[in-house]
Design a protein around this motif. Structure first.
Motif, PDB file in Angstrom:
ATOM      1  N   MET A   1       6.276 -19.650  29.196  1.00  0.00           N
ATOM      2  CA  MET A   1       5.561 -18.410  28.990  1.00  0.00           C
ATOM      3  C   MET A   1       6.547 -17.286  28.693  1.00  0.00           C
ATOM      4  O   MET A   1       7.700 -17.339  29.071  1.00  0.00           O
ATOM      5  CB  MET A   1       4.753 -18.042  30.237  1.00  0.00           C
ATOM      6  N   ALA A   2       6.041 -16.241  28.093  1.00  0.00           N
ATOM      7  CA  ALA A   2       6.850 -15.063  27.802  1.00  0.00           C
ATOM      8  C   ALA A   2       6.518 -13.957  28.796  1.00  0.00           C
ATOM      9  O   ALA A   2       5.359 -13.742  29.143  1.00  0.00           O
ATOM     10  CB  ALA A   2       6.573 -14.585  26.379  1.00  0.00           C
ATOM     11  N   TRP A   3       7.523 -13.298  29.270  1.00  0.00           N
ATOM     12  CA  TRP A   3       7.379 -12.166  30.171  1.00  0.00           C
ATOM     13  C   TRP A   3       7.297 -10.906  29.328  1.00  0.00           C
ATOM     14  O   TRP A   3       8.056 -10.743  28.367  1.00  0.00           O
ATOM     15  CB  TRP A   3       8.575 -12.093  31.102  1.00  0.00           C
ATOM     16  N   ILE A   4       6.385 -10.017  29.680  1.00  0.00           N
ATOM     17  CA  ILE A   4       6.204  -8.783  28.928  1.00  0.00           C
ATOM     18  C   ILE A   4       5.720  -7.691  29.876  1.00  0.00           C
ATOM     19  O   ILE A   4       5.141  -7.994  30.924  1.00  0.00           O
ATOM     20  CB  ILE A   4       5.224  -9.000  27.751  1.00  0.00           C
ATOM     21  N   TRP A   5       5.963  -6.439  29.519  1.00  0.00           N
ATOM     22  CA  TRP A   5       5.503  -5.310  30.318  1.00  0.00           C
ATOM     23  C   TRP A   5       4.266  -4.694  29.667  1.00  0.00           C
ATOM     24  O   TRP A   5       4.302  -4.352  28.488  1.00  0.00           O
ATOM     25  CB  TRP A   5       6.586  -4.241  30.433  1.00  0.00           C
ATOM     26  N   ARG A   6       3.197  -4.549  30.443  1.00  0.00           N
ATOM     27  CA  ARG A   6       2.033  -3.770  29.992  1.00  0.00           C
ATOM     28  C   ARG A   6       2.288  -2.334  30.421  1.00  0.00           C
ATOM     29  O   ARG A   6       2.651  -2.076  31.575  1.00  0.00           O
ATOM     30  CB  ARG A   6       0.748  -4.296  30.619  1.00  0.00           C
ATOM     31  N   LEU A   7       2.136  -1.405  29.495  1.00  0.00           N
ATOM     32  CA  LEU A   7       2.424   0.000  29.748  1.00  0.00           C
ATOM     33  C   LEU A   7       1.127   0.735  30.039  1.00  0.00           C
ATOM     34  O   LEU A   7       0.132   0.534  29.339  1.00  0.00           O
ATOM     35  CB  LEU A   7       3.113   0.609  28.530  1.00  0.00           C
ATOM     36  N   GLU A   8       1.159   1.597  31.060  1.00  0.00           N
ATOM     37  CA  GLU A   8      -0.041   2.338  31.445  1.00  0.00           C
ATOM     38  C   GLU A   8       0.282   3.809  31.659  1.00  0.00           C
ATOM     39  O   GLU A   8       1.332   4.154  32.177  1.00  0.00           O
ATOM     40  CB  GLU A   8      -0.636   1.762  32.739  1.00  0.00           C
ATOM     41  N   LYS A   9      -0.656   4.656  31.262  1.00  0.00           N
ATOM     42  CA  LYS A   9      -0.548   6.097  31.510  1.00  0.00           C
ATOM     43  C   LYS A   9      -1.146   6.401  32.867  1.00  0.00           C
ATOM     44  O   LYS A   9      -1.675   5.517  33.533  1.00  0.00           O
ATOM     45  CB  LYS A   9      -1.270   6.862  30.410  1.00  0.00           C
ATOM     46  N   ASP A  10      -1.081   7.675  33.284  1.00  0.00           N
ATOM     47  CA  ASP A  10      -1.707   8.080  34.539  1.00  0.00           C
ATOM     48  C   ASP A  10      -3.163   7.640  34.554  1.00  0.00           C
ATOM     49  O   ASP A  10      -3.844   7.683  33.529  1.00  0.00           O
ATOM     50  CB  ASP A  10      -1.624   9.599  34.727  1.00  0.00           C
ATOM     51  N   GLY A  11      -3.639   7.196  35.702  1.00  0.00           N
ATOM     52  CA  GLY A  11      -5.017   6.751  35.840  1.00  0.00           C
ATOM     53  C   GLY A  11      -5.236   5.318  35.400  1.00  0.00           C
ATOM     54  O   GLY A  11      -6.355   4.836  35.375  1.00  0.00           O
ATOM     55  N   GLY A  12      -4.167   4.615  35.026  1.00  0.00           N
ATOM     56  CA  GLY A  12      -4.288   3.215  34.656  1.00  0.00           C
ATOM     57  C   GLY A  12      -4.711   2.950  33.225  1.00  0.00           C
ATOM     58  O   GLY A  12      -4.964   1.808  32.851  1.00  0.00           O
ATOM     59  N   GLN A  13      -4.786   3.989  32.392  1.00  0.00           N
ATOM     60  CA  GLN A  13      -5.162   3.810  30.988  1.00  0.00           C
ATOM     61  C   GLN A  13      -4.070   3.027  30.261  1.00  0.00           C
ATOM     62  O   GLN A  13      -2.908   3.420  30.255  1.00  0.00           O
ATOM     63  CB  GLN A  13      -5.373   5.163  30.317  1.00  0.00           C
ATOM     64  N   GLU A  14      -4.450   1.896  29.665  1.00  0.00           N
ATOM     65  CA  GLU A  14      -3.469   1.050  28.982  1.00  0.00           C
ATOM     66  C   GLU A  14      -2.910   1.770  27.763  1.00  0.00           C
ATOM     67  O   GLU A  14      -3.645   2.388  26.995  1.00  0.00           O
ATOM     68  CB  GLU A  14      -4.090  -0.284  28.576  1.00  0.00           C
ATOM     69  N   ALA A  15      -1.580   1.681  27.598  1.00  0.00           N
ATOM     70  CA  ALA A  15      -0.898   2.359  26.499  1.00  0.00           C
ATOM     71  C   ALA A  15      -0.154   1.369  25.611  1.00  0.00           C
ATOM     72  O   ALA A  15       0.694   1.756  24.822  1.00  0.00           O
ATOM     73  CB  ALA A  15       0.060   3.405  27.046  1.00  0.00           C
ATOM     74  N   GLY A  16      -0.438   0.076  25.745  1.00  0.00           N
ATOM     75  CA  GLY A  16       0.212  -0.927  24.918  1.00  0.00           C
ATOM     76  C   GLY A  16       1.084  -1.859  25.737  1.00  0.00           C
ATOM     77  O   GLY A  16       0.994  -1.917  26.957  1.00  0.00           O
ATOM     78  N   MET A  17       1.945  -2.557  25.018  1.00  0.00           N
ATOM     79  CA  MET A  17       2.848  -3.529  25.629  1.00  0.00           C
ATOM     80  C   MET A  17       4.276  -3.185  25.203  1.00  0.00           C
ATOM     81  O   MET A  17       4.486  -2.511  24.204  1.00  0.00           O
ATOM     82  CB  MET A  17       2.501  -4.945  25.160  1.00  0.00           C
ATOM     83  N   SER A  18       5.239  -3.664  25.985  1.00  0.00           N
ATOM     84  CA  SER A  18       6.632  -3.468  25.590  1.00  0.00           C
ATOM     85  C   SER A  18       6.850  -4.116  24.231  1.00  0.00           C
ATOM     86  O   SER A  18       6.212  -5.109  23.893  1.00  0.00           O
ATOM     87  CB  SER A  18       7.585  -4.060  26.631  1.00  0.00           C
ATOM     88  N   GLU A  19       7.745  -3.532  23.460  1.00  0.00           N
ATOM     89  CA  GLU A  19       8.009  -4.054  22.124  1.00  0.00           C
ATOM     90  C   GLU A  19       8.691  -5.414  22.171  1.00  0.00           C
ATOM     91  O   GLU A  19       8.573  -6.189  21.236  1.00  0.00           O
ATOM     92  CB  GLU A  19       8.861  -3.067  21.331  1.00  0.00           C
ATOM     93  N   GLU A  20       9.389  -5.674  23.249  1.00  0.00           N
ATOM     94  CA  GLU A  20      10.099  -6.938  23.412  1.00  0.00           C
ATOM     95  C   GLU A  20       9.368  -7.841  24.401  1.00  0.00           C
ATOM     96  O   GLU A  20       8.709  -7.362  25.309  1.00  0.00           O
ATOM     97  CB  GLU A  20      11.511  -6.692  23.946  1.00  0.00           C
ATOM     98  N   SER A  21       9.526  -9.137  24.228  1.00  0.00           N
ATOM     99  CA  SER A  21       9.110 -10.096  25.248  1.00  0.00           C
ATOM    100  C   SER A  21      10.387 -10.794  25.720  1.00  0.00           C
ATOM    101  O   SER A  21      11.405 -10.786  25.030  1.00  0.00           O
ATOM    102  CB  SER A  21       8.091 -11.090  24.704  1.00  0.00           C
ATOM    103  N   PHE A  22      10.321 -11.389  26.893  1.00  0.00           N
ATOM    104  CA  PHE A  22      11.526 -11.907  27.537  1.00  0.00           C
ATOM    105  C   PHE A  22      11.300 -13.336  27.997  1.00  0.00           C
ATOM    106  O   PHE A  22      10.193 -13.707  28.373  1.00  0.00           O
ATOM    107  CB  PHE A  22      11.891 -11.007  28.724  1.00  0.00           C
ATOM    108  N   SER A  23      12.369 -14.116  28.006  1.00  0.00           N
ATOM    109  CA  SER A  23      12.245 -15.524  28.401  1.00  0.00           C
ATOM    110  C   SER A  23      12.309 -15.711  29.908  1.00  0.00           C
ATOM    111  O   SER A  23      11.890 -16.754  30.414  1.00  0.00           O
ATOM    112  CB  SER A  23      13.318 -16.369  27.711  1.00  0.00           C
TER     113      SER A  23
END
Length: 65
Positions: A1-23
């Motif tokens: 699987m690939a590790w990735i960061w989900r980005l969130e603004k205040d209040g938990g509003q999703e703002a996308g994913m990190s541009e990179e994925s990691f092993s």
């Protein structure tokens, strides 16, 4: 699987994913250690580490006191 960061603004509003994925979780965490200030400056309040479909943990980007 690939590790990735989900980005969130205040209040938990999703703002996308990190541009990179990691092993590995360690690579993902190292990237965050280098980039959290820039993410915070862009208005990201929290990140969530995701491994494939599994949520691993959330982390606040508040500046430690």
């Amino acid at each position: 699987m690939a590790w990735i960061w989900r980005l969130e603004k205040d209040g938990g509003q999703e703002a996308g994913m990190s541009e990179e994925s990691f092993s590995t979780q360690a690579d993902a965490e190292s990237w965050l250690g280098e980039n959290w200030r820039a993410l915070r400056a862009e208005g990201i309040a929290q990140v969530v580490l995701v491994d494939g479909e599994r949520t691993v943990y959330p982390m606040s980007l508040d500046d430690p006191q």
